[in-house]
Design an enzyme around this catalytic site. Structure first.
Site, short mmCIF file in Angstrom:
data_model
loop_
_atom_site.label_atom_id
_atom_site.label_comp_id
_atom_site.label_asym_id
_atom_site.label_seq_id
_atom_site.Cartn_x
_atom_site.Cartn_y
_atom_site.Cartn_z
N GLU A 1 20.36 59.25 22.78
CA GLU A 1 21.48 59.05 21.83
C GLU A 1 21.23 59.72 20.49
O GLU A 1 21.34 59.08 19.43
CB GLU A 1 21.77 57.55 21.66
CG GLU A 1 22.24 56.90 22.93
CD GLU A 1 22.76 55.48 22.75
OE1 GLU A 1 22.57 54.87 21.69
OE2 GLU A 1 23.38 54.96 23.72
N GLU B 1 23.21 54.98 30.87
CA GLU B 1 23.37 53.63 30.32
C GLU B 1 24.81 53.21 30.56
O GLU B 1 25.74 53.85 30.04
CB GLU B 1 23.07 53.58 28.82
CG GLU B 1 21.59 53.66 28.51
CD GLU B 1 21.28 53.41 27.03
OE1 GLU B 1 21.98 52.58 26.40
OE2 GLU B 1 20.35 54.04 26.53
O1 AHR Z 1 20.62 49.42 26.11
C1 AHR Z 1 20.56 49.01 24.77
C2 AHR Z 1 20.67 50.16 23.77
O2 AHR Z 1 21.94 50.72 23.87
C3 AHR Z 1 19.75 51.34 24.00
O3 AHR Z 1 18.50 51.18 23.43
C4 AHR Z 1 20.48 52.46 23.34
O4 AHR Z 1 20.20 53.70 23.91
C5 AHR Z 1 21.94 52.07 23.45
O5 AHR Z 1 22.61 52.19 22.24
#
Ligand code: AHR
Length: 501
Positions: free
Chosen positions: A173, A292
């Site tokens: 990210e 994610e």
């Molecule tokens: O999964 C939780 C968080 O969400 C992770 O660390 C990050 O990559 C995202 O913003």
């Protein structure tokens, strides 16, 4: 009573089912590692300090891949802190989650755990506070058999064989202002390209993931992907996508239609990647690593804020999921499967305790949240080829996505076993849905198993004391007759039908 119809036909192929669709994520965050997968004092702990109750649940969940060690955490992580004798490992401030990282668990422990859990590792490198050299060092430590300083160090630390890690995430990210060392798209794209190029000098076959936007609501969404890929297109294989959904303002109808947004997100990133590919006159396709995704009540976390001191493994992001969360998550799984031609890796974030399907008590029990079940069923039964289905069904109006179909569905068909699996979500908040499926093209079939995850209360949860309140149960309302299958889906439900050929 609502009604819908659709046709199942083995000719309507999308792509093979990718096992990597069923990945998850272990980050040094809250209690995911400490008291999650690793708790040496736990009664179930093995010689390595791994909770065997969690290992068993991980296997039952059907996890293919695990991304590690973050997440936001990775952008401040020094991997060397987590190797070697336990007594010489330093404790460090983890700025991402305002916690103290004791480094009792590191890369060697993770790889041992991954072997025991029978999952493929997906390793992320720190491109926040660190860069090219440290990424190369980690690659040397992990994948070079022997005869170099870092590979010999791995052997000295007890791992004789190289880890052979195939998939690597180039940071995390990096567009997010919250990210340690966050960058502009041009800065990150250049860095990702150079790190990828150098890692490929070590091993041409590595599969490399460049960071896409951290969500489709980022102001730079689209432009970020385009710029990063302009720089890194020929050096990477994947662009990442991240998406979290939650019910907002009591609007269950919109929430249950979250997969509409995921479909749109995927189509937008595919279009952007292909546009860059066209401009570069490249024959190569960049695939999506949806590394994610989940239901996450992020607004709750944001209002609570991070810890004020520096605790070790505090309970963070411990969402407790109800039936509707599991049904929304089932819809997201359907969306990922439906796009198997371009989404060739995905990670449910995360595995244990932190927005997770598995919950543990420190020193105590472990149990399955509602969201465990759609994931486990899809992982177990999706096999062979993904088949496109085009339901004809009623629609309803949502505040978030306009008019959406009440039924979401996808199927898979395994030629070898002759088994077809149909995954369906009834998004209606109050009405059952009768679905008629034309199955003539499948030939002679018999119903294997029809199950439904439903409850009179869409907000019903599993707890440590009542862990089986919301579980898949046999759906008695199914008939197969003369090339037609009819099934009744309860409101707010995730459904799996297996047909044996
Ligand atoms: O999964 C939780 C968080 O969400 C992770 O660390 C990050 O990559 C995202 O913003």
């Amino acid at each position: 009573m609502l009604t819908a119809r659709m046709t199942l036909d083995p000719a309507f192929r999308v792509a093979p089912v990718n096992r990597r669709t069923f990945g998850t994520f272990v980050e040094h965050l809250g209690r995911c590692v400490y008291t999650g997968i690793y708790e040496p004092d736990h009664p179930s702990a093995d010689d390595d300090g791994f909770r065997t109750d969690v290992l068993e649940l991980t296997k039952e969940l059907g996890v293919s891949t695990v991304r590690y060690p973050g997440g936001n955490f990775v952008s401040g992580y020094r991997w060397e802190d987590g190797i070697g004798p336990a007594e010489s490992r330093p404790a460090r401030l983890d700025l991402a989650w305002h916690s103290l990282e004791p480094n009792h668990f590191g890369i060697d422990e993770f790889m041992r755990w991954a072997r025991k859990a029978d999952v493929e590792p997906m390793m992320a490198v720190n491109l926040g506070t660190r860069g090219l050299q440290e990424a190369l060092d980690l690659l040397e430590y992990c994948n070079i058999p022997s005869g170099t300083r870092l590979s010999d160090l791995r052997i000295a630390n007890g791992a004789k064989d190289p880890y052979g890690i195939a998939m690597w995430c180039l940071g995390n990210e990096m567009d997010g202002p919250w990210q340690i060392g966050h960058k502009t798209a041009r800065e990150y794209g250049r860095l990702a390209a150079e790190v990828a190029r150098a890692m490929r000098m070590v091993d041409k076959k590595l599969e490399l993931v460049a960071c896409g936007s951290s969500s489709s609501s980022m102001p730079t969404f689209g432009a970020w992907e385009a710029t990063v890929l302009e720089e890194a297109y020929e050096h990477v294989d994947y662009i990442s996508c991240h998406a979290y959904y939650e019910e907002r303002d009591g609007d269950l109808g919109s929430f249950l239609a979250s997969s509409v947004d995921m479909d749109h997100f995927i189509a937008s990133v595919v279009a952007t990647a292909d546009h860059v590919g066209a401009r570069l006159r490249s024959r190569k396709k960049i695939n999506l690593s949806f590394d994610e995704w989940n239901v996450w009540y992020l607004s709750r976390f944001e209002s609570e804020g991070p810890p004020s001191d520096w605790p070790v493994a505090p309970p963070l992001l411990e969402d407790r999921y109800h039936l509707a969360d599991a049904v929304a998550l089932g819809g997201l799984l359907i969306s990922l499967l439906r796009h198997s031609d371009r989404v060739t890796a995905a990670c449910l974030a995360q595995l244990v305790n932190v927005i997770a399907p598995i919950v543990t008590e420190p020193g105590g029990r472990a149990w399955r949240q509602t969201t465990f079940h759609p994931f486990a069923q899809a992982s177990r039964h999706a096999a062979g080829e993904v088949l496109r289905v085009e339901p004809v069904c009623p629609t309803y109006e949502t505040a978030a996505y306009g008019e959406v179909p009440v039924l979401d569905a996808v199927a898979t068909r395994d030629e070898e076993t002759g088994e077809t699996a149909l995954f369906m979500v009834n998004r209606s908040v109050d009405q059952s849905l009768t679905v008629d499926v034309d199955v003539r093209a499948l030939g002679a079939i018999e119903p294997g198993e029809a199950s439904t995850l439903a409850d009179p209360d869409p907000y019903a949860r599993n707890t440590a004391d009542d862990p089986f309140r919301v579980v898949p149960r046999a759906n008695p309302e199914i008939r197969v007759e003369g090339g037609s299958l009819t099934v009744v889906l309860p409101p707010v439900s995730w459904n799996v039908i297996r047909l044996l050929g």
